[in-house]
Design an enzyme around this catalytic site. Structure first.
Site, PDB file in Angstrom:
ATOM      1  N   GLY A 116     -23.533 -33.022 -42.556  1.00 53.77           N
ATOM      2  CA  GLY A 116     -24.807 -32.318 -42.416  1.00 53.77           C
ATOM      3  C   GLY A 116     -24.617 -30.886 -41.960  1.00 53.77           C
ATOM      4  N   THR A 125     -23.270 -21.391 -53.720  1.00 52.34           N
ATOM      5  CA  THR A 125     -23.784 -21.123 -55.063  1.00 52.34           C
ATOM      6  C   THR A 125     -22.843 -20.135 -55.765  1.00 52.34           C
ATOM      7  N   ILE A 176     -28.385 -33.864 -48.296  1.00 55.69           N
ATOM      8  CA  ILE A 176     -27.123 -34.392 -47.791  1.00 55.69           C
ATOM      9  C   ILE A 176     -26.644 -35.576 -48.644  1.00 55.69           C
ATOM     10  N   ARG A 197     -17.288 -38.171 -58.082  1.00 54.02           N
ATOM     11  CA  ARG A 197     -16.404 -37.170 -57.444  1.00 54.02           C
ATOM     12  C   ARG A 197     -17.030 -36.655 -56.160  1.00 54.02           C
ATOM     13  N   GLN A 228     -17.702 -23.015 -89.763  1.00 53.16           N
ATOM     14  CA  GLN A 228     -17.029 -22.005 -88.931  1.00 53.16           C
ATOM     15  C   GLN A 228     -17.673 -21.900 -87.549  1.00 53.16           C
ATOM     16  N   GLU A 270     -21.875 -26.450 -52.249  1.00 53.63           N
ATOM     17  CA  GLU A 270     -20.576 -25.915 -51.818  1.00 53.63           C
ATOM     18  C   GLU A 270     -20.467 -24.417 -52.085  1.00 53.63           C
TER      19      GLU A 270
HETATM   20  P1  TGC Z   1     -18.350 -15.180 -41.157  1.00 57.82           P
HETATM   21  O1  TGC Z   1     -19.411 -15.179 -40.095  1.00 57.82           O
HETATM   22  O2  TGC Z   1     -17.718 -13.903 -41.584  1.00 57.82           O
HETATM   23  O3  TGC Z   1     -17.112 -16.139 -40.771  1.00 57.82           O
HETATM   24  C1  TGC Z   1     -17.240 -17.094 -39.797  1.00 57.82           C
HETATM   25  C2  TGC Z   1     -15.846 -17.622 -39.498  1.00 57.82           C
HETATM   26  O4  TGC Z   1     -15.463 -18.539 -40.532  1.00 57.82           O
HETATM   27  C3  TGC Z   1     -14.249 -18.105 -41.153  1.00 57.82           C
HETATM   28  N1  TGC Z   1     -14.397 -18.401 -42.583  1.00 57.82           N
HETATM   29  C4  TGC Z   1     -13.805 -19.445 -43.169  1.00 57.82           C
HETATM   30  N2  TGC Z   1     -12.952 -20.352 -42.720  1.00 57.82           N
HETATM   31  C5  TGC Z   1     -12.523 -21.299 -43.580  1.00 57.82           C
HETATM   32  N3  TGC Z   1     -12.948 -21.370 -44.848  1.00 57.82           N
HETATM   33  C6  TGC Z   1     -13.824 -20.476 -45.346  1.00 57.82           C
HETATM   34  N4  TGC Z   1     -14.249 -20.572 -46.598  1.00 57.82           N
HETATM   35  C7  TGC Z   1     -14.277 -19.451 -44.497  1.00 57.82           C
HETATM   36  N5  TGC Z   1     -15.136 -18.413 -44.660  1.00 57.82           N
HETATM   37  C8  TGC Z   1     -15.205 -17.782 -43.468  1.00 57.82           C
HETATM   38  C9  TGC Z   1     -14.176 -16.621 -40.867  1.00 57.82           C
HETATM   39  O5  TGC Z   1     -12.846 -16.185 -40.901  1.00 57.82           O
HETATM   40  C10 TGC Z   1     -14.760 -16.560 -39.469  1.00 57.82           C
HETATM   41  O6  TGC Z   1     -13.774 -17.027 -38.560  1.00 57.82           O
HETATM   42  P2  TGC Z   1     -13.690 -16.414 -37.068  1.00 57.82           P
HETATM   43  O7  TGC Z   1     -12.469 -17.011 -36.466  1.00 57.82           O
HETATM   44  O8  TGC Z   1     -13.611 -14.929 -37.243  1.00 57.82           O
HETATM   45  O9  TGC Z   1     -14.953 -16.831 -36.380  1.00 57.82           O
HETATM   46  O10 TGC Z   1     -18.956 -15.904 -42.330  1.00 57.82           O
HETATM   47  P3  TGC Z   1     -18.872 -15.390 -43.774  1.00 57.82           P
HETATM   48  O11 TGC Z   1     -19.586 -14.084 -43.854  1.00 57.82           O
HETATM   49  O12 TGC Z   1     -17.483 -15.466 -44.303  1.00 57.82           O
HETATM   50  O13 TGC Z   1     -19.744 -16.525 -44.482  1.00 57.82           O
HETATM   51  C11 TGC Z   1     -20.796 -16.168 -45.244  1.00 57.82           C
HETATM   52  C12 TGC Z   1     -20.889 -17.143 -46.401  1.00 57.82           C
HETATM   53  C13 TGC Z   1     -22.154 -16.838 -47.167  1.00 57.82           C
HETATM   54  C14 TGC Z   1     -19.670 -16.979 -47.309  1.00 57.82           C
HETATM   55  C15 TGC Z   1     -20.913 -18.578 -45.849  1.00 57.82           C
HETATM   56  O14 TGC Z   1     -21.951 -18.708 -44.956  1.00 57.82           O
HETATM   57  C16 TGC Z   1     -21.032 -19.590 -46.959  1.00 57.82           C
HETATM   58  O15 TGC Z   1     -20.023 -20.021 -47.511  1.00 57.82           O
HETATM   59  N6  TGC Z   1     -22.279 -20.042 -47.315  1.00 57.82           N
HETATM   60  C17 TGC Z   1     -22.470 -21.111 -48.270  1.00 57.82           C
HETATM   61  C18 TGC Z   1     -22.717 -22.382 -47.521  1.00 57.82           C
HETATM   62  C19 TGC Z   1     -22.253 -23.592 -48.276  1.00 57.82           C
HETATM   63  O16 TGC Z   1     -21.399 -23.538 -49.132  1.00 57.82           O
HETATM   64  N7  TGC Z   1     -22.768 -24.749 -47.919  1.00 57.82           N
HETATM   65  C20 TGC Z   1     -22.295 -25.971 -48.459  1.00 57.82           C
HETATM   66  C21 TGC Z   1     -22.831 -27.150 -47.682  1.00 57.82           C
HETATM   67  S1  TGC Z   1     -21.929 -28.647 -47.903  1.00 57.82           S
HETATM   68  C22 TGC Z   1     -22.236 -29.098 -49.481  1.00 57.82           C
HETATM   69  O17 TGC Z   1     -22.821 -28.444 -50.261  1.00 57.82           O
HETATM   70  C23 TGC Z   1     -21.669 -30.394 -49.857  1.00 57.82           C
HETATM   71  S2  TGC Z   1     -21.962 -30.903 -51.463  1.00 57.82           S
HETATM   72  C24 TGC Z   1     -20.627 -31.891 -51.627  1.00 57.82           C
HETATM   73  C25 TGC Z   1     -20.684 -32.910 -52.664  1.00 57.82           C
HETATM   74  O18 TGC Z   1     -21.658 -33.673 -52.773  1.00 57.82           O
HETATM   75  O19 TGC Z   1     -19.664 -32.962 -53.391  1.00 57.82           O
HETATM   76  P1  FAD Z   2     -30.599 -20.902 -51.033  1.00 63.63           P
HETATM   77  O1  FAD Z   2     -29.533 -20.688 -50.041  1.00 63.63           O
HETATM   78  O2  FAD Z   2     -32.013 -20.881 -50.599  1.00 63.63           O
HETATM   79  O3  FAD Z   2     -30.367 -20.048 -52.308  1.00 63.63           O
HETATM   80  C1  FAD Z   2     -31.415 -19.741 -53.236  1.00 63.63           C
HETATM   81  C2  FAD Z   2     -30.917 -18.680 -54.213  1.00 63.63           C
HETATM   82  O4  FAD Z   2     -30.616 -17.485 -53.498  1.00 63.63           O
HETATM   83  C3  FAD Z   2     -29.615 -19.079 -54.930  1.00 63.63           C
HETATM   84  O5  FAD Z   2     -29.679 -18.679 -56.269  1.00 63.63           O
HETATM   85  C4  FAD Z   2     -28.570 -18.285 -54.194  1.00 63.63           C
HETATM   86  O6  FAD Z   2     -27.421 -18.012 -54.979  1.00 63.63           O
HETATM   87  C5  FAD Z   2     -29.332 -17.013 -53.888  1.00 63.63           C
HETATM   88  N1  FAD Z   2     -28.738 -16.209 -52.796  1.00 63.63           N
HETATM   89  C6  FAD Z   2     -28.322 -16.660 -51.610  1.00 63.63           C
HETATM   90  N2  FAD Z   2     -27.827 -15.648 -50.873  1.00 63.63           N
HETATM   91  C7  FAD Z   2     -27.931 -14.538 -51.632  1.00 63.63           C
HETATM   92  C8  FAD Z   2     -27.599 -13.163 -51.452  1.00 63.63           C
HETATM   93  N3  FAD Z   2     -27.035 -12.724 -50.320  1.00 63.63           N
HETATM   94  N4  FAD Z   2     -27.840 -12.319 -52.462  1.00 63.63           N
HETATM   95  C9  FAD Z   2     -28.402 -12.738 -53.608  1.00 63.63           C
HETATM   96  N5  FAD Z   2     -28.757 -14.021 -53.843  1.00 63.63           N
HETATM   97  C10 FAD Z   2     -28.520 -14.900 -52.873  1.00 63.63           C
HETATM   98  N6  FAD Z   2     -25.306 -29.644 -48.084  1.00 63.63           N
HETATM   99  C11 FAD Z   2     -24.673 -30.243 -47.037  1.00 63.63           C
HETATM  100  O7  FAD Z   2     -24.597 -29.707 -45.952  1.00 63.63           O
HETATM  101  N7  FAD Z   2     -24.096 -31.467 -47.212  1.00 63.63           N
HETATM  102  C12 FAD Z   2     -24.132 -32.143 -48.386  1.00 63.63           C
HETATM  103  O8  FAD Z   2     -23.587 -33.252 -48.494  1.00 63.63           O
HETATM  104  C13 FAD Z   2     -24.817 -31.529 -49.492  1.00 63.63           C
HETATM  105  N8  FAD Z   2     -24.931 -32.209 -50.675  1.00 63.63           N
HETATM  106  C14 FAD Z   2     -25.716 -31.666 -51.666  1.00 63.63           C
HETATM  107  C15 FAD Z   2     -25.980 -32.425 -52.815  1.00 63.63           C
HETATM  108  C16 FAD Z   2     -26.813 -31.909 -53.814  1.00 63.63           C
HETATM  109  C17 FAD Z   2     -27.130 -32.744 -55.012  1.00 63.63           C
HETATM  110  C18 FAD Z   2     -27.344 -30.608 -53.684  1.00 63.63           C
HETATM  111  C19 FAD Z   2     -28.229 -30.027 -54.760  1.00 63.63           C
HETATM  112  C20 FAD Z   2     -27.086 -29.860 -52.560  1.00 63.63           C
HETATM  113  C21 FAD Z   2     -26.280 -30.377 -51.530  1.00 63.63           C
HETATM  114  N9  FAD Z   2     -26.066 -29.676 -50.338  1.00 63.63           N
HETATM  115  C22 FAD Z   2     -25.399 -30.254 -49.290  1.00 63.63           C
HETATM  116  C23 FAD Z   2     -26.740 -28.407 -50.123  1.00 63.63           C
HETATM  117  C24 FAD Z   2     -26.104 -27.228 -50.836  1.00 63.63           C
HETATM  118  O9  FAD Z   2     -24.928 -26.831 -50.196  1.00 63.63           O
HETATM  119  C25 FAD Z   2     -27.122 -26.101 -50.887  1.00 63.63           C
HETATM  120  O10 FAD Z   2     -28.113 -26.489 -51.827  1.00 63.63           O
HETATM  121  C26 FAD Z   2     -26.518 -24.783 -51.257  1.00 63.63           C
HETATM  122  O11 FAD Z   2     -25.632 -24.320 -50.259  1.00 63.63           O
HETATM  123  C27 FAD Z   2     -27.591 -23.702 -51.499  1.00 63.63           C
HETATM  124  O12 FAD Z   2     -28.512 -23.687 -50.469  1.00 63.63           O
HETATM  125  P2  FAD Z   2     -30.100 -23.758 -50.811  1.00 63.63           P
HETATM  126  O13 FAD Z   2     -30.301 -24.907 -51.716  1.00 63.63           O
HETATM  127  O14 FAD Z   2     -30.842 -23.718 -49.554  1.00 63.63           O
HETATM  128  O15 FAD Z   2     -30.360 -22.437 -51.645  1.00 63.63           O
END
Ligand code: TGC
Ligand code: FAD
Length: 387
Positions: free
Chosen positions: A134, A369, A167, A94, A283, A367
């Site tokens: 990335g 935490t 990544i 997935r 149970q 995506e």
């Molecule tokens: P903020 O600075 O307030 O907002 C920036 C701008 O972004 C807009 N926005 C969004 N737009 C679309 N979708 C969302 N979910 C959005 N969230 C915010 C917002 O309206 C603003 O727009 P503009 O026009 O005003 O500039 O940012 P924030 O405070 O909302 O964000 C903070 C936070 C912590 C929620 C955000 O940084 C976050 O979501 N952090 C987590 C990062 C994350 O999820 N990384 C994932 C990396 S990729 C991955 O993990 C792939 S694994 C996939 C796989 O293998 O299946």
């Molecule tokens: P951190 O951000 O360092 O978090 C550490 C801990 O702090 C967590 O428990 C978190 O919940 C906590 N924390 C964070 N903020 C706060 C707060 N404000 N208050 C209290 N606690 C907080 N990323 C990509 O870009 N592309 C990909 O394709 C991708 N694939 C991935 C595949 C795998 C198998 C994994 C494990 C990760 C992947 N990621 C990818 C990265 C993933 O999105 C990050 O691991 C995730 O966003 C968390 O970032 P981090 O690992 O640096 O943890």
């Protein structure tokens, strides 16, 4: 009338014929091609790349994008069902489809020029060009605004320096969608394999998502043509917009993992005789399994409502945060409980529960935490940003 233990509320009957047809086609692929080999692939830490042409043939890559780019143009509910059925097989599969579809094809479609769309999308739909995304860097994925990767304009090129960590698909990708700070804000670039100064490295020793490729990306003065910059978005909303698409799919996927685990323990506990009766006749086992069915049913209803909202154009990121949080938590709790009900047998990959439980450690982390999604909802409720 006896109910389907894996669909107590007959959610299937709430789906259209087309939606059920997609679900059934993916379920067949998972039952025949994935489940028989996934235990070994996980043991060997190998993503079976031979699945790629088959998922492409089924129309699962970029499935929601328009037919003019060679895509299946399916609905959001259909995409959700695809994720659910694939993850019933394995979260790694997935993940592959999520990354290719929601994190790579989607930004090219949503933020790219028509030329860029025609250049990449058809071959990505066919599985001939593989993408990775990335955003995360090693110093903290939850706070992507703090990225250090930077692109500086130099004539009709950009010079890219920095690195990305964790990544999915890193070392098998032909192109990487890379997000970098520029003087004009965060922008997205399509970095191609073979560009000078661009390298990748696989991350080994994973105990989770073993049947998936994870790696790092490194950029050392990589010269990226301006033609590879996604022109139609600037700022963090670019990558966050992609995450909303992928998180939507992940709201459905773990339902599949949970169903696979419940199905396995329903069969096992009926066969396992302890103290002269099947474990299923106790149970405590029944309460545990009833609890699982309750949580799966709620997750199914939540995902379907989310999908309908998305298809109606009414879904907002907060809806996705709640569903991703709830459904990942539901699935990891169920997978761990199922591992327990299997006793010692539950610790090997001959049974599915431990593999799903270990995979879900990644799914609940990537995506966004669980904490990140809780804080998104907290901010929505209170109006106070607690990040
Ligand atoms: P903020 O600075 O307030 O907002 C920036 C701008 O972004 C807009 N926005 C969004 N737009 C679309 N979708 C969302 N979910 C959005 N969230 C915010 C917002 O309206 C603003 O727009 P503009 O026009 O005003 O500039 O940012 P924030 O405070 O909302 O964000 C903070 C936070 C912590 C929620 C955000 O940084 C976050 O979501 N952090 C987590 C990062 C994350 O999820 N990384 C994932 C990396 S990729 C991955 O993990 C792939 S694994 C996939 C796989 O293998 O299946
Ligand atoms: P951190 O951000 O360092 O978090 C550490 C801990 O702090 C967590 O428990 C978190 O919940 C906590 N924390 C964070 N903020 C706060 C707060 N404000 N208050 C209290 N606690 C907080 N990323 C990509 O870009 N592309 C990909 O394709 C991708 N694939 C991935 C595949 C795998 C198998 C994994 C494990 C990760 C992947 N990621 C990818 C990265 C993933 O999105 C990050 O691991 C995730 O966003 C968390 O970032 P981090 O690992 O640096 O943890």
């Amino acid at each position: 009338m006896s109910l389907n233990p894996l669909d107590l509320y007959d959610i299937q009957s709430m789906l259209s014929e087309e939606e059920n047809a997609v679900r059934e086609a993916v379920a067949r692929f998972v039952d025949t091609r994935v489940i028989p080999v996934i235990g070994n692939a996980f043991d060997e830490a190998r993503f079976p790349v031979e699945w790629i042409p088959e998922v492409a043939e089924l129309g699962l890559l970029g499935s929601s994008l328009p037919a003019k780019y060679g895509c299946a143009e399916l609905s959001s509910v259909q995409y959700g069902l695809i994720c659910q059925e694939l993850e019933r097989g394995d979260s790694g599969l997935r993940s592959f489809v999520s990354v290719q579809s929601s994190l790579c094809m989607y930004p090219i479609y949503a933020y790219g020029s028509e030329e860029q769309r025609m250049r990449w999308l058809p071959s990505m739909a066919q599985g001939k060009t593989i993408g990775c995304f990335g955003l995360t860097e090693s110093h903290g994925g939850s706070d992507p605004a703090n990225m250090k990767t930077r692109a500086v304009k130099d004539g009709d090129h950009w010079v890219l320096n920095g690195s990305k960590m964790w990544i999915t698909n890193a070392t098998i990708a032909d192109i990487a969608i890379v997000w970098a700070h520029t003087d004009e804000g965060i922008q997205g670039f399509v970095v191609e394999k073979g560009m000078e100064g661009f390298s990748t490295q696989e991350i080994k020793h994973k105990m989770s998502l073993r049947a998936s490729v994870t790696g790092a990306l490194f950029f050392d003065n990589v010269r990226v043509p301006d033609a590879n910059r996604l022109p139609n978005v600037k700022g963090l909303k670019g990558p966050l917009g992609c995450l909303t698409q992928a998180r939507y799919g992940i709201s459905w996927g773990p339902i599949g993992s949970a169903i696979a685990c419940l199905e396995e323990v329903l069969a096992y506990t009926k066969e396992r005789i302890l103290f002269d009766r099947p474990v299923a006749a106790t149970q405590s086992a029944q309460i545990k399994m009833a609890e699982m069915a309750r949580r799966i049913t709620l997750a199914q209803l939540l995902a379907l409502r989310l999908g309908r909202l998305k298809d109606e154009g009414k879904m907002v990121p907060q809806h996705v945060s709640l569903a991703k949080w709830n459904n990942c938590r539901m699935a990891i709790d169920i997978a761990r409980e199922c591992r327990d009900l299997l006793g010692g047998a539950g610790i090997t990959t001959e049974h599915h529960a431990i593999r799903h439980a270990l995979n879900l450690e990644s799914v609940i982390t990537y995506e966004g935490t669980e904490t990140v999604h809780q804080l998104v909802i907290g901010r929505e409720l209170t109006g106070i940003n607690a990040f």
